[in-house]
Design a protein around this motif. Structure first.
Motif, PDB file in Angstrom:
ATOM      1  N   ARG A 195       0.803  -1.225   0.000  1.00  0.00           N
ATOM      2  CA  ARG A 195       0.000   0.000   0.000  1.00  0.00           C
ATOM      3  C   ARG A 195       0.835   1.274   0.000  1.00  0.00           C
ATOM      4  NH1 ARG A 195      -5.260  -0.926   0.345  1.00  0.00           N
ATOM      5  NH2 ARG A 195      -6.018  -2.907   1.201  1.00  0.00           N
ATOM      6  N   TYR A 196       2.002   1.244   0.617  1.00  0.00           N
ATOM      7  CA  TYR A 196       2.795   2.469   0.719  1.00  0.00           C
ATOM      8  C   TYR A 196       4.274   2.194   0.531  1.00  0.00           C
ATOM      9  CZ  TYR A 196      -1.414   4.407   2.874  1.00  0.00           C
ATOM     10  OH  TYR A 196      -2.694   4.793   3.112  1.00  0.00           O
TER      11      TYR A 196
ATOM     12  N   THR B 271       1.605   6.662  -1.166  1.00  0.00           N
ATOM     13  CA  THR B 271       0.738   5.579  -1.587  1.00  0.00           C
ATOM     14  C   THR B 271       1.178   5.024  -2.937  1.00  0.00           C
ATOM     15  OG1 THR B 271      -1.537   4.975  -2.195  1.00  0.00           O
ATOM     16  CG2 THR B 271      -0.898   7.265  -2.535  1.00  0.00           C
ATOM     17  N   THR B 272       1.054   3.728  -3.118  1.00  0.00           N
ATOM     18  CA  THR B 272       1.430   3.123  -4.391  1.00  0.00           C
ATOM     19  C   THR B 272       0.498   3.560  -5.515  1.00  0.00           C
ATOM     20  OG1 THR B 272       0.184   1.135  -3.732  1.00  0.00           O
ATOM     21  CG2 THR B 272       2.569   1.120  -3.388  1.00  0.00           C
ATOM     22  N   GLU B 273      -0.662   4.124  -5.168  1.00  0.00           N
ATOM     23  CA  GLU B 273      -1.566   4.657  -6.189  1.00  0.00           C
ATOM     24  C   GLU B 273      -0.955   5.855  -6.894  1.00  0.00           C
ATOM     25  OE1 GLU B 273      -5.266   5.465  -4.295  1.00  0.00           O
ATOM     26  OE2 GLU B 273      -5.700   3.349  -3.861  1.00  0.00           O
ATOM     27  N   TRP B 274       0.043   6.491  -6.277  1.00  0.00           N
ATOM     28  CA  TRP B 274       0.707   7.645  -6.886  1.00  0.00           C
ATOM     29  C   TRP B 274       1.868   7.234  -7.789  1.00  0.00           C
ATOM     30  CZ3 TRP B 274       1.395  11.839  -2.482  1.00  0.00           C
ATOM     31  CH2 TRP B 274       0.140  12.383  -2.167  1.00  0.00           C
TER      32      TRP B 274
ATOM     33  N   ALA C 251       2.042  14.463   2.391  1.00  0.00           N
ATOM     34  CA  ALA C 251       1.765  13.051   2.656  1.00  0.00           C
ATOM     35  C   ALA C 251       1.982  12.759   4.140  1.00  0.00           C
ATOM     36  CB  ALA C 251       2.680  12.175   1.803  1.00  0.00           C
TER      37      ALA C 251
ATOM     38  N   THR D   5      -5.978   1.896   5.227  1.00  0.00           N
ATOM     39  CA  THR D   5      -6.803   2.570   4.237  1.00  0.00           C
ATOM     40  C   THR D   5      -6.484   4.045   4.110  1.00  0.00           C
ATOM     41  OG1 THR D   5      -8.521   2.930   5.925  1.00  0.00           O
ATOM     42  CG2 THR D   5      -8.706   0.962   4.553  1.00  0.00           C
ATOM     43  N   SER D   6      -6.136   4.701   5.202  1.00  0.00           N
ATOM     44  CA  SER D   6      -5.913   6.142   5.159  1.00  0.00           C
ATOM     45  C   SER D   6      -4.461   6.534   5.200  1.00  0.00           C
ATOM     46  CB  SER D   6      -6.637   6.807   6.354  1.00  0.00           C
ATOM     47  OG  SER D   6      -6.034   6.432   7.562  1.00  0.00           O
ATOM     48  N   GLY D   7      -3.601   5.621   5.671  1.00  0.00           N
ATOM     49  CA  GLY D   7      -2.203   5.966   5.804  1.00  0.00           C
ATOM     50  C   GLY D   7      -1.916   6.717   7.090  1.00  0.00           C
TER      51      GLY D   7
END
Length: 256
Positions: free
Chosen positions: A195-196, A213-216, A239, A251-253
């Motif tokens: 996730r991160y 986040t890996t979404e970035w 971040a 979920t939120s970091g």
């Protein structure tokens, strides 16, 4: 709760009849960031060989547990096509491992359930069978050649599978400049999703480690040893800061 991938080396893999070894690495898909394989160092049991285990078929990893269970025997793992594997891992090798256990490959069953905090998927465990000629031909030996000896075509390896240990230390680049380097990865031990990235920004923003986040993440360059994000440096500054003393909400970091 999320776990640092470096901390997984403290977790052993427990087969039905004894310990197999300790996790030495995770192989993940660089498009989904889901770990697909656990690389397990067997120590003195198999003379230091490494074996591959599908991450989707082991129990959940818990920070307070000394081991992770897998529904296999030591003999099954010793005779697995994934015993003594060397990288890169070809799709033929992945297929031969799943065929040996008569498990459904992850790429054939996108809806397959992953390990939870209470149980893990129950698939029939069959005795190890002799690999088919096609599987044997595609197997990767320690010297990197296909089964059948030297001089045969070498497998290219699955280009999506990446090593968590390898990416640790890579430089991280934002859209407007360098940020720092990857200090570690945070993986959800219940579904093996990374996730991160824990990014050390000390060369740019002194004394800070942030969770990206890996979404970035847009790209990982294995040639340049870099991770690229389209976010700007100011966005990275906002971040969540990483504090090793606090557990992280997956979920939120944010610290829980």
């Amino acid at each position: 709760m999320l776990l640092r991938t470096s901390s997984l080396a403290n977790l052993s893999i427990a087969a039905r009849d004894g310990e197999i070894g300790n996790i030495s690495d995770l192989l993940f898909e660089d498009d989904t960031w889901r770990a697909r394989w656990l690389v397990v160092s067997t120590g003195s049991w198999l003379f230091g060989r490494k074996v591959l285990l599908p991450a989707s078929h082991v129990a959940a990893a818990k920070p307070d547990a000394p081991s992770i269970a897998v529904d296999l025997t030591r003999e099954q793992e010793e005779n697995s096509p994934g015993s003594g594997i060397d990288l890169p891992v070809s799709r033929q090798m992945e297929t031969s491992i799943y065929d040996a256990y008569r498990w459904t490959p992850y790429w054939s069953a996108p809806g397959m359930a992953y390990a939870s905090t209470t149980a893990y998927p129950v698939f029939p465990v069959a005795p190890i069978l002799a690999p088919t000629s096609a599987a044997a031909a595609g197997a990767v030996t320690v010297d990197g050649t296909r089964g059948g000896g030297r001089g045969h075509e070498q497998p290219s390896g699955d280009p999506r599978l990446r090593s968590a240990k390898e990416v640790t230390g890579y430089y991280v680049r934002a859209s407007d400049g360098d940020i720092g380097h990857v200090e570690d990865l945070l993986v959800d031990g219940s579904n093996w999703l990374i996730r991160y990235l824990i990014v050390d920004t000390k060369n740019w923003w002194q004394g800070k480690m942030v969770l990206v986040t890996t979404e970035w993440i847009d790209d990982v360059s294995w040639t340049d040893h870099t991770v690229q994000t389209s976010q700007a440096r100011d966005e990275i500054k906002r971040a969540p800061e990483y504090n090793p003393a606090l557990p992280i909400d997956g979920t939120s970091g944010s610290p829980t």
